[in-house]
Design a protein around this motif. Structure first.
Motif, mmCIF file in Angstrom:
data_model
loop_
_atom_site.group_PDB
_atom_site.id
_atom_site.type_symbol
_atom_site.label_atom_id
_atom_site.label_comp_id
_atom_site.label_asym_id
_atom_site.label_seq_id
_atom_site.Cartn_x
_atom_site.Cartn_y
_atom_site.Cartn_z
ATOM 1 N N ALA A 172 0.635 -1.463 -0.233
ATOM 2 C CA ALA A 172 0.273 0.343 0.177
ATOM 3 C C ALA A 172 0.577 1.451 0.467
ATOM 4 O O ALA A 172 0.615 2.604 -1.065
ATOM 5 N N LEU A 173 2.181 1.510 0.652
ATOM 6 C CA LEU A 173 2.961 2.371 0.823
ATOM 7 C C LEU A 173 3.060 2.585 -0.704
ATOM 8 O O LEU A 173 4.394 4.282 -0.886
ATOM 9 N N LEU B 107 4.140 5.118 -5.527
ATOM 10 C CA LEU B 107 4.251 5.887 -7.080
ATOM 11 C C LEU B 107 3.535 6.869 -7.338
ATOM 12 O O LEU B 107 3.817 7.641 -7.901
ATOM 13 N N ILE B 108 1.923 7.042 -7.079
ATOM 14 C CA ILE B 108 0.703 7.544 -6.831
ATOM 15 C C ILE B 108 1.388 9.233 -6.839
ATOM 16 O O ILE B 108 1.468 10.209 -7.576
ATOM 17 N N PHE B 109 2.383 9.579 -5.937
ATOM 18 C CA PHE B 109 3.086 10.588 -5.349
ATOM 19 C C PHE B 109 3.485 10.758 -6.638
ATOM 20 O O PHE B 109 3.731 12.314 -6.562
ATOM 21 N N LEU C 152 -6.206 15.055 -10.089
ATOM 22 C CA LEU C 152 -7.060 14.241 -10.842
ATOM 23 C C LEU C 152 -6.166 12.787 -11.611
ATOM 24 O O LEU C 152 -6.035 12.169 -11.820
ATOM 25 N N CYS C 153 -4.712 13.592 -12.354
ATOM 26 C CA CYS C 153 -3.592 12.974 -12.975
ATOM 27 C C CYS C 153 -3.330 11.485 -11.706
ATOM 28 O O CYS C 153 -2.970 10.523 -12.192
ATOM 29 N N ALA C 154 -3.103 12.165 -10.738
ATOM 30 C CA ALA C 154 -2.144 11.222 -9.552
ATOM 31 C C ALA C 154 -4.039 9.507 -9.588
ATOM 32 O O ALA C 154 -3.575 8.661 -8.885
#
Length: 352
Positions: A220-221, A226-228, A252-254
């Motif tokens: 999860a972390l 990766l999203i950050f 929105l892209c994240a």
């Protein structure tokens, strides 16, 4: 031969059991979500609660109540502010896109005509040019329709959320109560005592659960990181190019990054196309390059971070991501990733 058959049999049983548990868990999630969330929150609050009990000498129930209320209040306030801001900005953005396309349709068609004249001068078959023109016109109308559908979709979602307010309130109340009870139980007990009621050898079960819990939180972390990274690169790029709504578009892209392949292009491609059509070629080309940077960065980091943090074979991680996405998108990727994780843990514990 007999050992091979036993191994195949164990793998078959493992796959069937894992698939059944996975399907049952997600199919029943609408009914069990307060208790699933409460379990996760209680694990997060276990150490802060123990800290309050140990350092401030207060009762376990009071410490659990404090950490539960503070944690859930923070989460709820953050969600309300984030969703409200996102919905408001998204509605404004779609309205502006619709107004721009409607007010400047003649200008856009003039640009298409210029492109058409350019191709005519190249002595290209007129049928091909007409086909390109029809495709471009159809694409423009689709963009307008998509922007309208997105705006109406956000409004519809807001209305549906309002209709679900009684259910949401019930979920919040049950999550609050269950989190308090679970936190109190977890803070006052160690893992071995929690497992004492299971008719399985505690040492073995303790090792399996501990490894699965560690890998779950690590996964999860890692994915949040990766999203950050996606958000950070996008925001820096959008801010540098002076894109309006840079922050909200980056968020929105994240979020859309959770949707494989088709996620981020839903933001990048229209923005790049808009800037190219309005003659802002530097920004348009820059956005396409920026998207390529984000995409390549993700493809490089994801297998490496996942394999390093989870202790898995990079090829296995890459295969799980690709196969899962190809079969069933995000759900398939989650299924395959946890299949690899559970198999690795059980293999390390000599169960398989």
């Amino acid at each position: 031969m007999k050992e091979f058959e036993e191994k195949i049999s164990k793998l078959g049983i493992f796959f069937i059991c894992y698939t059944l548990i996975f399907l049952i868990f997600f199919k029943t999630l609408p009914y069990t979500i307060p208790f699933v969330l409460a379990s996760l929150f209680a694990l997060i609050l276990r150490r802060p609660t123990r800290y309050l009990i140990k350092n401030f000498k207060i009762k376990d129930w009071f410490a659990s109540l404090i950490t539960t209320i503070l944690f859930l209040s923070t989460v709820i306030i953050f969600i309300i502010i984030s969703v409200g801001a996102l919905a408001n900005q998204l509605i404004n953005l779609t309205k502006n896109v619709q107004h721009y396309l409607t007010d400047n349709s003649s200008y856009i068609m003039d640009k298409f005509t210029e492109v058409q004249d350019y191709f005519y001068n190249l002595n290209i078959d007129p049928s091909i040019i007409n086909s390109v023109k029809d495709t471009a016109t159809g694409s423009l109308s689709k963009i307008v329709n998509y922007s309208v559908s997105i705006g109406s979709g956000v409004v519809s979602l807001a209305i549906s959320i309002v209709s679900y307010i009684p259910y949401i309130i019930m979920v919040i109340i049950f999550t609050l109560l269950a989190t308090f009870l679970f936190t109190k139980k977890f803070a006052a007990s160690n893992t071995k005592s929690l497992l004492s009621s299971f008719p399985i050898e505690n040492n073995s079960l303790l090792g399996i659960i501990g490894k699965i819990r560690h890998k779950f939180f690590t996964y999860a972390l890692s994915y949040m990181f990766l999203i950050f990274v996606t958000f950070l690169i996008t925001f820096i790029g959008f801010y540098s190019f002076r894109i309006n709504y840079a922050l909200i578009l980056s968020v929105l892209c994240a979020i859309l990054d959770l949707l494989p392949v088709l996620g981020m292009p839903m933001v990048y491609i229209p923005l790049a196309g808009y800037n190219l059509l309005t003659g802002n070629y530097l920004v348009g080309i820059g956005l396409l390059i920026l998207y390529a940077i984000v995409f390549i960065t993700r493809q490089i980091l994801e297998p490496k971070i996942m394999s390093t943090s989870l202790g898995l074979n990079p090829i296995a991680v890459l295969a799980a991501i690709f196969i899962g996405i190809s079969v069933n998108g995000v759900g398939g990727m989650i299924f395959c990733m946890f299949l690899v994780v559970f198999y690795t843990v059980l293999k390390d514990e000599k169960v398989l």
